[in-house]
Design a protein around this motif. Structure first.
Motif, mmCIF file in Angstrom:
data_model
loop_
_atom_site.group_PDB
_atom_site.id
_atom_site.type_symbol
_atom_site.label_atom_id
_atom_site.label_comp_id
_atom_site.label_asym_id
_atom_site.label_seq_id
_atom_site.Cartn_x
_atom_site.Cartn_y
_atom_site.Cartn_z
ATOM 1 N N LEU A 203 0.844 -1.316 -0.031
ATOM 2 C CA LEU A 203 -0.074 0.032 0.157
ATOM 3 C C LEU A 203 0.753 1.247 -0.108
ATOM 4 O O LEU A 203 0.405 2.243 -0.636
ATOM 5 C CB LEU A 203 -0.843 -0.059 1.329
ATOM 6 N N GLY A 204 2.164 1.303 0.648
ATOM 7 C CA GLY A 204 2.790 2.449 0.572
ATOM 8 C C GLY A 204 3.432 2.577 -0.709
ATOM 9 O O GLY A 204 3.478 3.521 -1.143
ATOM 10 N N ALA A 205 3.691 1.532 -1.436
ATOM 11 C CA ALA A 205 4.391 1.506 -2.644
ATOM 12 C C ALA A 205 3.158 2.379 -3.707
ATOM 13 O O ALA A 205 3.669 2.995 -4.668
ATOM 14 C CB ALA A 205 4.797 0.189 -3.335
ATOM 15 N N ARG A 206 1.981 1.757 -3.406
ATOM 16 C CA ARG A 206 0.707 2.239 -4.237
ATOM 17 C C ARG A 206 0.789 3.906 -4.290
ATOM 18 O O ARG A 206 0.508 4.601 -4.926
ATOM 19 C CB ARG A 206 -0.401 1.581 -3.889
ATOM 20 N N VAL A 207 0.764 4.303 -2.626
ATOM 21 C CA VAL A 207 0.616 5.909 -2.509
ATOM 22 C C VAL A 207 1.747 6.429 -3.080
ATOM 23 O O VAL A 207 1.535 7.652 -3.605
ATOM 24 C CB VAL A 207 0.660 5.725 -0.788
ATOM 25 N N GLN A 208 3.038 5.874 -3.146
ATOM 26 C CA GLN A 208 4.043 6.587 -3.617
ATOM 27 C C GLN A 208 4.124 6.850 -5.273
ATOM 28 O O GLN A 208 4.320 7.524 -5.781
ATOM 29 C CB GLN A 208 5.481 5.849 -3.244
ATOM 30 N N ALA A 209 3.462 5.770 -5.942
ATOM 31 C CA ALA A 209 2.992 5.660 -7.186
ATOM 32 C C ALA A 209 2.213 6.700 -7.462
ATOM 33 O O ALA A 209 2.324 7.701 -8.454
ATOM 34 C CB ALA A 209 2.768 4.313 -7.749
ATOM 35 N N VAL A 210 1.175 6.832 -6.821
ATOM 36 C CA VAL A 210 -0.038 7.928 -7.151
ATOM 37 C C VAL A 210 0.619 9.475 -6.726
ATOM 38 O O VAL A 210 0.596 10.313 -7.414
ATOM 39 C CB VAL A 210 -1.094 7.612 -6.145
ATOM 40 N N ARG A 211 1.451 9.474 -5.781
ATOM 41 C CA ARG A 211 2.030 10.735 -5.456
ATOM 42 C C ARG A 211 3.214 11.190 -6.280
ATOM 43 O O ARG A 211 3.388 12.365 -6.703
ATOM 44 C CB ARG A 211 2.748 10.694 -3.991
ATOM 45 N N GLY A 212 3.787 10.080 -7.033
ATOM 46 C CA GLY A 212 4.634 10.443 -8.154
ATOM 47 C C GLY A 212 4.010 10.852 -9.263
ATOM 48 O O GLY A 212 4.476 11.903 -9.888
ATOM 49 N N LYS A 213 3.054 10.516 -9.787
ATOM 50 C CA LYS A 213 2.138 10.841 -10.789
ATOM 51 C C LYS A 213 1.709 12.320 -10.471
ATOM 52 O O LYS A 213 1.749 13.342 -11.470
ATOM 53 C CB LYS A 213 1.042 10.001 -11.026
ATOM 54 N N GLU A 214 1.321 12.640 -9.239
ATOM 55 C CA GLU A 214 0.923 13.915 -9.005
ATOM 56 C C GLU A 214 2.090 15.066 -8.848
ATOM 57 O O GLU A 214 2.083 16.102 -9.456
ATOM 58 C CB GLU A 214 0.188 13.987 -7.792
#
Length: 264
Positions: A203-214
């Protein structure tokens, strides 16, 4: 009443700014080019120029202060209304809106509306100043002004493309922010289950991926905002360069003391 007072301050600031080149032209013609002019005339023109600059800045700050105060009040009212509306939503209505969508509307969208309030008077003020300045320039440089306007007409479509692309990226940025906020809200609501299941890393990796796109979208938006600022900063010197380069090549030539007020 306060909003109209801010508009009056805006107009007075523009009037003082437009009065400076007129005073400068009179100073050069009546004092600098006239050896017999008394010293007190130059001092009076100098004091008038300082007074114009002072009152232009004073009226500008006063009008912006009134606009900022109205913006704070507007932000408070909008956030209060949206918070009360969110509390009164039914279960079905609450399910139609995601948590991220609600938080974005209460924070980002309200902030964008309130940030617009102090600049509402600038929606007409630049056009008034532009019209007066062009009418003053056309009596001084005549046909040379056409070359300067040609430069502006070439730059404006480029600036419009950059602005449109910037608005499109801001919409994408809002969607990325909503996605991240919704994901974080879901994770925080089920924090115990996440810890018990050992899903912290994925879940942390998923949040980081979304945050990276942002962050990528935010970076591109800032680049376009910088390019937009470059266009607005480059148009005045390009206009002055085109006008005076063409005026030098066209008869009659500039008289002594005429360039400073025209540039101003």
């Amino acid at each position: 009443g306060q909003f109209l007072l801010g508009g009056v301050y805006r107009i007075l600031s523009d009037a003082c700014s437009l009065g400076q080149p007129l005073l400068l032209r009179s100073f050069l013609s009546d004092f600098v080019q006239d050896p017999s002019a008394p010293w007190w005339l130059g001092a009076a023109y100098g004091a008038a120029l300082v007074a114009c600059s002072f009152f232009a800045a004073l009226f500008d700050v006063a009008g912006h202060f009134i606009g900022s105060r109205q913006a704070v009040r507007t932000e408070t009212i909008l956030k209060t209304l949206m918070f009360n509306k969110a509390l009164r939503l039914s279960a079905a209505s609450r399910g139609a809106f995601g948590v991220g969508d609600v938080l974005t509307r209460m924070s980002v969208d309200v902030q964008r509306v309130s940030d617009l309030i102090p600049w509402l008077h600038y929606s007409y003020s630049p056009f008034l100043m532009l019209g007066v300045a062009l009418s003053m320039l056309v009596t001084q440089v005549r046909l040379a002004l056409v070359f300067g306007l040609a430069v502006v007409l070439v730059m404006m479509p480029l600036a419009a493309v950059v602005i449109a692309k910037s608005y499109a990226l801001e919409e994408v940025l809002m969607k990325r922010r909503d996605e991240r906020t919704k994901l974080m809200s879901e994770i925080l609501r089920a924090a115990k289950g996440v810890k018990a299941s050992g899903l912290d890393a994925p879940l942390g990796a998923r949040v980081q991926a979304v945050r990276g796109k942002e962050l990528t979208t935010l970076r591109h938006t800032q680049y376009l905002n910088a390019l937009q600022g470059f266009f607005w900063s480059a148009i005045p010197p390009l206009l002055s360069t085109a006008v005076f380069a063409s005026y030098i090549l066209l008869p009659p030539h500039l008289a002594c003391g005429s360039p400073p007020p025209r540039l101003s």
